[in-house]
Write a protein that holds these residues in place. Structure first.
Motif, PDB file in Angstrom:
ATOM      1  N   ILE A  50       5.786   3.624   7.392  1.00  0.00           N
ATOM      2  CA  ILE A  50       6.153   4.970   6.796  1.00  0.00           C
ATOM      3  C   ILE A  50       7.600   5.523   7.450  1.00  0.00           C
ATOM      4  O   ILE A  50       7.686   5.403   8.406  1.00  0.00           O
ATOM      5  N   SER A  51       8.359   5.806   6.324  1.00  0.00           N
ATOM      6  CA  SER A  51       9.601   6.286   6.937  1.00  0.00           C
ATOM      7  C   SER A  51       9.498   7.673   7.810  1.00  0.00           C
ATOM      8  O   SER A  51       8.734   8.310   7.773  1.00  0.00           O
ATOM      9  N   PHE A  52      10.756   8.022   8.488  1.00  0.00           N
ATOM     10  CA  PHE A  52      10.501   9.181   9.275  1.00  0.00           C
ATOM     11  C   PHE A  52      10.370  10.574   8.316  1.00  0.00           C
ATOM     12  O   PHE A  52       9.739  11.424   8.893  1.00  0.00           O
ATOM     13  N   GLY A  53      10.899  10.265   7.054  1.00  0.00           N
ATOM     14  CA  GLY A  53      10.736  11.726   6.479  1.00  0.00           C
ATOM     15  C   GLY A  53       9.357  11.523   5.414  1.00  0.00           C
ATOM     16  O   GLY A  53       9.277  12.238   4.366  1.00  0.00           O
ATOM     17  N   SER A  54       8.617  10.381   5.378  1.00  0.00           N
ATOM     18  CA  SER A  54       7.668  10.032   4.487  1.00  0.00           C
ATOM     19  C   SER A  54       8.018   9.686   3.332  1.00  0.00           C
ATOM     20  O   SER A  54       7.260   9.524   2.381  1.00  0.00           O
ATOM     21  N   THR A  55       9.372   9.484   3.006  1.00  0.00           N
ATOM     22  CA  THR A  55       9.869   9.037   1.691  1.00  0.00           C
ATOM     23  C   THR A  55       9.371   7.846   1.282  1.00  0.00           C
ATOM     24  O   THR A  55       9.430   7.396   0.075  1.00  0.00           O
ATOM     25  N   TYR A  56       9.626   6.760   2.247  1.00  0.00           N
ATOM     26  CA  TYR A  56       9.329   5.432   1.879  1.00  0.00           C
ATOM     27  C   TYR A  56       7.802   4.895   2.657  1.00  0.00           C
ATOM     28  O   TYR A  56       7.564   5.350   3.756  1.00  0.00           O
ATOM     29  N   ILE A  57       6.951   4.591   1.808  1.00  0.00           N
ATOM     30  CA  ILE A  57       5.739   4.095   2.281  1.00  0.00           C
ATOM     31  C   ILE A  57       5.379   2.647   1.803  1.00  0.00           C
ATOM     32  O   ILE A  57       5.540   2.360   0.745  1.00  0.00           O
ATOM     33  N   TYR A  58       4.838   1.705   2.603  1.00  0.00           N
ATOM     34  CA  TYR A  58       4.721   0.269   2.355  1.00  0.00           C
ATOM     35  C   TYR A  58       3.249   0.057   2.721  1.00  0.00           C
ATOM     36  O   TYR A  58       2.815   0.527   3.771  1.00  0.00           O
ATOM     37  N   TYR A  59       2.520  -0.882   2.043  1.00  0.00           N
ATOM     38  CA  TYR A  59       1.147  -1.241   2.547  1.00  0.00           C
ATOM     39  C   TYR A  59       1.054  -2.878   2.227  1.00  0.00           C
ATOM     40  O   TYR A  59       1.737  -3.257   1.329  1.00  0.00           O
ATOM     41  N   ALA A  60       0.450  -3.408   2.926  1.00  0.00           N
ATOM     42  CA  ALA A  60      -0.258  -4.750   2.920  1.00  0.00           C
ATOM     43  C   ALA A  60      -0.925  -4.902   1.498  1.00  0.00           C
ATOM     44  O   ALA A  60      -1.776  -3.804   1.427  1.00  0.00           O
ATOM     45  N   ASP A  61      -0.932  -5.792   0.856  1.00  0.00           N
ATOM     46  CA  ASP A  61      -1.969  -6.197  -0.331  1.00  0.00           C
ATOM     47  C   ASP A  61      -3.305  -5.785   0.125  1.00  0.00           C
ATOM     48  O   ASP A  61      -4.078  -5.440  -0.586  1.00  0.00           O
ATOM     49  N   SER A  62      -3.753  -6.408   1.383  1.00  0.00           N
ATOM     50  CA  SER A  62      -4.934  -6.355   1.773  1.00  0.00           C
ATOM     51  C   SER A  62      -5.601  -4.957   1.753  1.00  0.00           C
ATOM     52  O   SER A  62      -6.860  -4.873   1.702  1.00  0.00           O
ATOM     53  N   VAL A  63      -4.739  -3.961   1.944  1.00  0.00           N
ATOM     54  CA  VAL A  63      -5.309  -2.561   2.160  1.00  0.00           C
ATOM     55  C   VAL A  63      -4.801  -1.886   1.012  1.00  0.00           C
ATOM     56  O   VAL A  63      -5.130  -0.573   0.918  1.00  0.00           O
ATOM     57  N   LYS A  64      -4.003  -1.986   0.187  1.00  0.00           N
ATOM     58  CA  LYS A  64      -3.396  -1.267  -0.882  1.00  0.00           C
ATOM     59  C   LYS A  64      -4.427  -0.816  -1.524  1.00  0.00           C
ATOM     60  O   LYS A  64      -5.335  -1.421  -2.248  1.00  0.00           O
ATOM     61  N   GLY A  65      -4.453   0.643  -1.717  1.00  0.00           N
ATOM     62  CA  GLY A  65      -5.515   1.266  -2.808  1.00  0.00           C
ATOM     63  C   GLY A  65      -6.702   1.703  -1.990  1.00  0.00           C
ATOM     64  O   GLY A  65      -7.381   2.547  -2.553  1.00  0.00           O
ATOM     65  N   ARG A  66      -6.737   1.393  -0.762  1.00  0.00           N
ATOM     66  CA  ARG A  66      -7.682   1.777   0.084  1.00  0.00           C
ATOM     67  C   ARG A  66      -7.471   2.417   1.268  1.00  0.00           C
ATOM     68  O   ARG A  66      -8.154   3.472   1.739  1.00  0.00           O
ATOM     69  N   PHE A  67      -6.251   2.334   1.787  1.00  0.00           N
ATOM     70  CA  PHE A  67      -5.842   3.025   3.049  1.00  0.00           C
ATOM     71  C   PHE A  67      -4.639   3.812   2.596  1.00  0.00           C
ATOM     72  O   PHE A  67      -3.644   3.687   1.801  1.00  0.00           O
ATOM     73  N   THR A  68      -4.445   4.857   3.452  1.00  0.00           N
ATOM     74  CA  THR A  68      -3.330   5.851   3.179  1.00  0.00           C
ATOM     75  C   THR A  68      -2.762   6.183   4.445  1.00  0.00           C
ATOM     76  O   THR A  68      -3.233   6.747   5.352  1.00  0.00           O
ATOM     77  N   ILE A  69      -1.333   5.995   4.526  1.00  0.00           N
ATOM     78  CA  ILE A  69      -0.606   6.250   5.783  1.00  0.00           C
ATOM     79  C   ILE A  69       0.074   7.571   5.738  1.00  0.00           C
ATOM     80  O   ILE A  69       0.455   8.101   4.479  1.00  0.00           O
ATOM     81  N   SER A  70       0.064   8.604   6.538  1.00  0.00           N
ATOM     82  CA  SER A  70       0.781   9.784   6.697  1.00  0.00           C
ATOM     83  C   SER A  70       1.216  10.125   7.850  1.00  0.00           C
ATOM     84  O   SER A  70       0.756   9.255   9.175  1.00  0.00           O
ATOM     85  N   ARG A  71       2.192  11.069   8.030  1.00  0.00           N
ATOM     86  CA  ARG A  71       2.619  11.613   9.199  1.00  0.00           C
ATOM     87  C   ARG A  71       2.798  13.190   9.277  1.00  0.00           C
ATOM     88  O   ARG A  71       2.967  13.718   8.215  1.00  0.00           O
TER      89      ARG A  71
END
Lengths: 119, 108
Positions: A50-71
């Motif tokens: 996750i970028s410093f301003g939460s603008t850009y977020i990326y996931y591995a395919d293995s967790v996409k749709g199940r995990f959510t990153i935030s700050r």
């Protein structure tokens, strides 16, 4: 600089868990942040960034749709909401800081928190 | 992009030179290739970024080189604290980050 993960534990398949990472000793808002995991006896696997301003977020395919990153920059904290957990999600989860000027390198790491998915 | 590291295990004595290889399935921008060290029970540590730049505080016995598909981490003279697992990592498109499987450097 310190990164301290918490929230790990044992959960049943299909369950949920929320990991936290509390940062101190540096300007949290200046750095992208990341989660990397390591299954027992295995290598490293990148999970999410996750970028410093939460603008850009990326996931591995293995967790996409199940995990959510935030700050929460005010709380200097990083989170990983993990839903629909599977046995293969069992791992130590590390919080890692990106270098402020080169976000794709991780220069500080926490000690990790163990997540065990088992019935 | 798939990263392959060799050898899987390197058995050496303190004072010897260690040469670790990381090979990519496609040509990489060298600025996107790094190396991490992990000791048992510890978190990884960034050693080298942009293929050849030592991270802050990393001793100069560690050096990185390479371009295209072939990259190398060299430890010029092994110290007792260098026995660990070493991972290369690349930054790309999808997946964003890929780690190699690691090379374990153990004491002969």
């Amino acid at each position: 600089v310190q990164l301290v993960e918490s929230g790990g534990g044992q959960v049943k398949p299909g369950g949920s868990l929320r990991l936290s990472c509390t940062a101190s000793g540096f300007s949290f808002t200046s750095h992208s942040m990341n989660w990397v995991r390591q299954a027992p006896g295995k290598g490293l696997e990148w999970v999410s960034s996750i970028s410093f301003g939460s603008t850009y977020i990326y996931y591995a395919d293995s967790v996409k749709g199940r995990f959510t990153i935030s700050r929460d920059n005010a709380k200097k904290s990083l989170y990983l909401q993990m839903d629909s957990l599977r046995a293969e999600d069992t791992a130590v989860y590390y919080c890692a800081r990106s270098i402020d000027t080169i976000w794709y390198y991780f220069d500080q790491w926490g000690q990790g928190t163990l997540v065990t998915v088992s019935s | 992009i798939v990263l392959t590291q060799s050898p899987g295990t390197l058995s050496l004595s303190p004072g010897e030179r260690a040469t670790l290889s990381c090979r990519a399935s496609q040509s990489l921008d060298g600025s996107k290739l790094g190396w991490y060290q992990q000791k048992p029970g510890q978190a990884p540590r960034l050693l080298i970024y942009a293929a050849s730049t030592r991270a802050t505080g990393i001793p100069d016995r560690f050096s990185g080189s390479g371009s295209g598909t072939d990259f190398t981490l060299t430890i010029s003279s092994l110290e007792p604290e260098d026995f660990a697992v070493y991972y290369c990592k690349q930054y790309g498109r999808s997946p964003i980050f890929t780690f190699g499987p690691g090379t374990k450097v153990d004491i002969k």
